[in-house]
Design a protein around this motif. Structure first.
Motif, short mmCIF file in Angstrom:
data_model
loop_
_atom_site.label_atom_id
_atom_site.label_comp_id
_atom_site.label_asym_id
_atom_site.label_seq_id
_atom_site.Cartn_x
_atom_site.Cartn_y
_atom_site.Cartn_z
N GLN A 179 -1.40 7.33 8.13
CA GLN A 179 -2.06 8.47 7.49
C GLN A 179 -2.07 8.16 6.00
O GLN A 179 -1.02 7.80 5.42
N THR A 180 -3.25 8.27 5.37
CA THR A 180 -3.36 8.01 3.93
C THR A 180 -4.13 9.18 3.30
O THR A 180 -4.78 9.94 4.02
N PRO A 181 -4.12 9.30 1.97
CA PRO A 181 -4.89 10.39 1.34
C PRO A 181 -6.38 10.29 1.64
O PRO A 181 -7.10 11.26 1.62
N GLU A 182 -6.85 9.06 1.97
CA GLU A 182 -8.29 8.88 2.26
C GLU A 182 -8.59 9.04 3.74
O GLU A 182 -9.70 8.80 4.18
N GLY A 183 -7.61 9.37 4.53
CA GLY A 183 -7.81 9.49 5.98
C GLY A 183 -7.04 8.41 6.72
O GLY A 183 -6.32 7.62 6.11
N ARG A 222 1.51 5.42 -0.25
CA ARG A 222 0.91 6.59 0.42
C ARG A 222 0.22 6.20 1.73
O ARG A 222 -0.84 6.69 2.07
N HIS A 223 0.82 5.26 2.43
CA HIS A 223 0.39 4.87 3.78
C HIS A 223 1.55 5.19 4.71
O HIS A 223 2.55 4.46 4.74
N ARG A 232 0.86 -1.20 0.00
CA ARG A 232 0.00 0.00 0.00
C ARG A 232 0.89 1.23 0.00
O ARG A 232 1.60 1.48 0.99
N GLN A 290 -5.88 5.06 8.51
CA GLN A 290 -6.12 3.63 8.21
C GLN A 290 -5.56 2.83 9.38
O GLN A 290 -4.43 3.08 9.80
#
Ligand SMILES: Cc1cc2nc3c(=O)[nH]c(=O)nc-3n(C[C@H](O)[C@H](O)[C@H](O)COP(=O)(O)OP(=O)(O)OC[C@H]3O[C@@H](n4cnc5c(N)ncnc54)[C@H](O)[C@@H]3O)c2cc1C
Length: 360
Positions: A155-159, A137-138, A135, A161
């Motif tokens: 922290q990911t671009p989608e919030g 960008r985690h 994965r 995780q």
């Protein structure tokens, strides 16, 4: 450990991908969280110029004793190219004085580069992992020990995780781990201070790559090697590829947290070309590609507080860095933790293998 342990590897540099590969090959279910949008970490070989020549803006060389790099490259089907050394080298003392020439090599130990760049190692390793394992960008932020498991938050671009895993391998520079991660419970003092105090090899450096349509320096009997007292590059090397693409790669300024490198790309590129014209003459005036990387300001290598000041020598890791914590559920496995060749690619492979073998 449960019967089908699930292990989280933080960092898709060489240490992390070697650990993940060995765990996967041993039948362990493994996940890799990588902060960047690419694999490779301190190995970055972007395609430069109109012919997409892949050049190393991070790690490049390995030497005779770095047997792990040689055998891994062989296993992955990556060819090696001996660093081109022969010829006359250039010494630049001052911007306005004529350059001196000296015979090169004096007696450098033989070194090799990898065809396609050092990042090819990571790309091949990542390609052999199951699709869902990696994965990008985690960015791991926090680890909490919870019963027999470790709760990890990225922290990911989608919030944010979360993942609950049996064990975690921290394959990021130790000093960055100390600054960027929260541990609950807190790490023992000896480990916390060892993480903080371990220098990240080569993080106080920046590199430049310049591509030409022909290797004019070789045509003049020059090695492509420059030593400069004034910069912007203090140490240029020949980086011609086996298929004949002409390139020079160099280190900008002596390594140091504050040594000046122009940040505006136009000014920086012009300064690089000016230097090469001074060293090699007008033939150097028309590059067909330029790329640079400054690891001092790279937040996935160097904490915002900057590189640890100190001598430019490979790290001397405290043995506590190699000791598992949280009853075998937390391992540190960056190149800087290796017993053999710490800080180097070879050390990264050793560190990744150590963590994997402790978990299988
Ligand atoms: C300019 C330069 C030149 C070098 N030259 C050489 C050389 O010629 N020969 C040599 O042997 N070595 C060289 N090195 C050193 C070599 O690059 C390292 O030994 C090796 O790449 C380290 O691998 P690693 O996996 O331990 O760490 P890294 O490559 O730093 O990988 C760590 C990974 O963790 C990721 N990460 C960071 N924070 C997080 C987070 N919170 N969550 C998830 N992921 C995270 C990073 O993005 C990165 O992908 C050089 C290094 C540099 C910078």
């Amino acid at each position: 450990m449960s019967e089908s342990p699930s292990i989280l590897v933080a960092g898709a540099g060489l240490a992390g991908l070697v650990a993940a590969t060995e765990l996967h090959e041993a039948g362990v279910s493994v996940r890799v969280w990588e902060a960047r949008d690419r694999v490779g970490g301190r190995c970055w070989s972007p395609a430069v110029g109109p012919n997409d020549v892949r050049l190393d803006l991070g790690a490049s060389w390995h030497w005779e004793a770095h047997e792990r790099v040689r055998t891994l490259a062989e296993r992955l089907g990556i060819e090696r190219v001996r660093q081109h050394e022969p010829g006359v080298a250039v010494q630049e003392w001052a911007r306005d004085d004529p350059v001196d020439h000296f015979e090169w090599p004096e007696a450098p130990p033989p070194s090799w580069r990898l065809v396609g760049g050092a990042q090819a190692l990571h790309e091949r390793l990542a390609a052999a992992l199951p699709d869902a394992a990696l994965r990008l960008r985690h960015r791991l932020r926090a680890l909490q020990r919870a019963g027999g498991q470790v709760q990890a938050t990225a922290q990911t671009p989608e919030g944010p995780q979360d993942a609950s895993v049996d064990a975690v391998v921290l394959a990021l520079p130790p000093r960055l781990a100390a600054h960027a991660l929260q541990f609950d419970p807190a790490l023992p003092d000896a480990l916390a201070s060892a993480l903080r105090d371990t220098t990240t090899w080569m993080s106080p450096s920046a590199k430049a790559a310049v591509v030409y349509d022909r290797p004019f320096w070789r045509e003049q009997g020059l090695a492509g090697r420059v030593r400069s007292a004034v910069g912007p590059v203090h140490d240029w090397h020949d980086a011609v590829t086996p298929d004949g693409h002409a390139a020079l790669v160099g280190f900008m300024h002596p390594p140091g947290p504050d040594s000046p490198t122009p940040s505006d790309p136009g000014t920086r590129d012009a300064a690089l070309v000016r230097q090469l014209v001074h060293c090699f003459g007008e033939a150097a005036d028309s590059p067909i590609g330029i790329a640079t990387a400054d690891w001092r300001h790279d937040t996935a290598t160097t904490p915002p507080t900057g590189p640890k000041p100190g001598p430019h020598t490979p790290p001397d890791p405290a043995p506590v860095l190699r000791r598992a914590q949280w009853e075998g559920r937390l391992h540190v496995a960056a190149a800087e933790t290796a017993a053999d060749h710490p800080g180097y690619l070879d050390g990264a492979i050793e560190a990744g293998r150590r963590a994997a073998s402790a978990l299988t």
